[in-house]
Structures are given as C-alpha cells and as structure tokens.
Scaffold this motif. Structure first.
Motif, mmCIF file in Angstrom:
data_model
loop_
_atom_site.group_PDB
_atom_site.id
_atom_site.type_symbol
_atom_site.label_atom_id
_atom_site.label_comp_id
_atom_site.label_asym_id
_atom_site.label_seq_id
_atom_site.Cartn_x
_atom_site.Cartn_y
_atom_site.Cartn_z
ATOM 1 N N VAL A 246 -2.206 0.408 -6.127
ATOM 2 C CA VAL A 246 -2.535 -0.185 -4.825
ATOM 3 C C VAL A 246 -3.879 -0.042 -4.307
ATOM 4 O O VAL A 246 -4.389 0.818 -4.668
ATOM 5 N N PRO A 247 -4.261 -0.720 -3.389
ATOM 6 C CA PRO A 247 -3.530 -2.008 -2.734
ATOM 7 C C PRO A 247 -3.168 -3.110 -3.429
ATOM 8 O O PRO A 247 -4.346 -3.434 -4.279
ATOM 9 N N SER B 155 -2.712 6.840 -0.029
ATOM 10 C CA SER B 155 -3.910 6.124 -1.092
ATOM 11 C C SER B 155 -5.214 5.837 -0.264
ATOM 12 O O SER B 155 -5.275 5.117 0.766
ATOM 13 N N SER C 52 -9.870 -2.387 -4.327
ATOM 14 C CA SER C 52 -10.201 -2.385 -2.798
ATOM 15 C C SER C 52 -11.701 -2.432 -2.653
ATOM 16 O O SER C 52 -11.771 -3.198 -1.431
ATOM 17 N N SER D 54 -6.017 1.978 -0.435
ATOM 18 C CA SER D 54 -5.242 1.456 0.714
ATOM 19 C C SER D 54 -5.831 1.582 1.977
ATOM 20 O O SER D 54 -5.869 0.733 2.893
ATOM 21 N N ASP E 12 0.960 -1.199 -0.236
ATOM 22 C CA ASP E 12 -0.220 -0.043 0.001
ATOM 23 C C ASP E 12 0.913 1.193 -0.151
ATOM 24 O O ASP E 12 1.925 1.186 -0.141
ATOM 25 N N ARG F 200 -7.191 -0.912 4.957
ATOM 26 C CA ARG F 200 -6.520 -0.900 6.150
ATOM 27 C C ARG F 200 -7.439 -1.035 7.197
ATOM 28 O O ARG F 200 -7.504 -1.789 8.316
#
Length: 212
Positions: A55-56, A12, A68, A15, A8, A19
C-alpha cells in the motif's frame, strides 16, 4: 469523473504521505483499509491491485497508481501542488532531502523488514524497537543536518509545505511510536510544529484516520 479511492493502512508511512497530498490537493476520496498486520496485502484481491502487495494504491482519474513517490509526482503534476521548486538545482536538492527519508530510511524500517529482523534475532528482548531506533535516529540526525541548507519558514524548504514535509511527518510519527530521542533536532521540531497545525497534515494523521 470516477470516484477516487485510496487503498491504505492507517500506520503505513507511504499511505500517510499520499493522504497528506490528497488533502493538500483538496481531493475527496474513499479510503479502503488493507490490514497489513492481518496480511490482507497478500490476498488475491489486493495482489490484483498491486502485484507487489504494497500500500498505497490510488484509484484516480481512471488510473490505478502504486508507489507513494510516483503518486505524489502525479498529484503534483496534475493538480499543481508545487511540491518541488521549478529550478533544476533547487529541485534536485529538495528531492534529495525528501529521498533521505522515503528512499533511504523508510524501507529499512518497514514493518515487514522489522518483523524479519525480529524473527532472525530469535525474538530478542527489545525487538523490533532496538532495530527501529538504531536506524531512525541516525537517519533523522542526517535530515536535521541537511535542513541546515534550507530556510525553515516555517516548512522544510520555505513558506508552503512540500515534498520533504510530506515525507518527514510519517517518519516522525514512527519516531514517536518507537520512542526515538529527537529533542536535539531543533530544525526538525520546528517543521513538525508547523505541519501539525496545517489542516491537511492533521486530517491525514494515523490516529485521525483510524478513528474516523
């Protein structure tokens, strides 16, 4: 079970969503930073993880997952996070609320898009801040209006944080970063206050992971 690894970048939005969900699920993971400013997402090593160069990327359960929203759906399905209501009608309404941020607002305010807009403007004064504010404030005003269809008690759609909250908080971080006025959005501010006090959200905050 194999180690869970999250590739990540601290700022972002996508990301940040993952998390939060990993923390809600109480899944321990190792974070591997991919510096978007330095262009590490375009390296051969990262493109082998995700040919899109985004990312992620989440390594979990012997899988490599990208996107995501797809990752959130996987975690919801396998860890019973209850990020969405069970009833089809309410589920669709909450998904629409979350997608107003993640599908409509976030992509146009992506770092690469803002950089391209700045380049096309010839590096005009106030860019990319002008670009960001021109999109973020109307998008959040629409989200505030959509929230009127739900009871914030105290989260977007009820007593526990869900998909809409997970999508909203990274965008509010961006709003604060780019000095977007959200003072006239009381529903949104109420949700923000509730999420800020939730440990899973606090631990996922960009400033928290940057200094960890």
């Amino acid at each position: 079970m194999s180690e869970t690894v999250l590739y990540d970048y601290w700022r972002s939005s996508a990301s940040y969503r993952v998390r939060i969900a990993l923390n809600v699920a109480e899944i321990a993971y190792r974070a591997v930073p991919v510096d978007l400013v330095q262009g590490e997402q375009r390296s051969a090593v990262h493109l082998a993880r995700n040919p899109q160069g985004f990312v992620p990327v989440l390594k979990i359960d012997d899988l490599h997952l990208t996107q995501s929203l797809a990752i959130l759906d996987y975690l919801d399905s396998t860890r019973n996070l209850r990020l969405l209501p069970e009833g089809p009608a309410e589920r669709a309404k909450v998904q629409a609320l979350a997608h107003a941020i993640a599908v409509d607002l976030h992509p146009v305010c992506n770092l690469s898009v803002a950089k391209r807009a700045t380049a096309l403007s010839g590096g005009a004064d106030g860019m990319p801040g002008i670009w960001m504010r021109d999109f973020i404030r109307p998008g959040l005003l629409a989200f505030e209006a959509l929230l009127g269809g739900f009871e914030q008690s105290p989260y977007c759609c009820g007593a526990t944080p869900g998909l809409a909250d997970i999508c909203l908080m990274p965008q509010l971080y961006n709003a604060r970063r780019w000095e977007v006025d959200i003072s006239d959005m009381p529903r949104l501010l109420g949700v923000e206050a509730a999420c800020k006090s939730h440990p899973a959200f606090a631990a996922a905050h960009p400033e928290a992971v940057r200094t960890a």
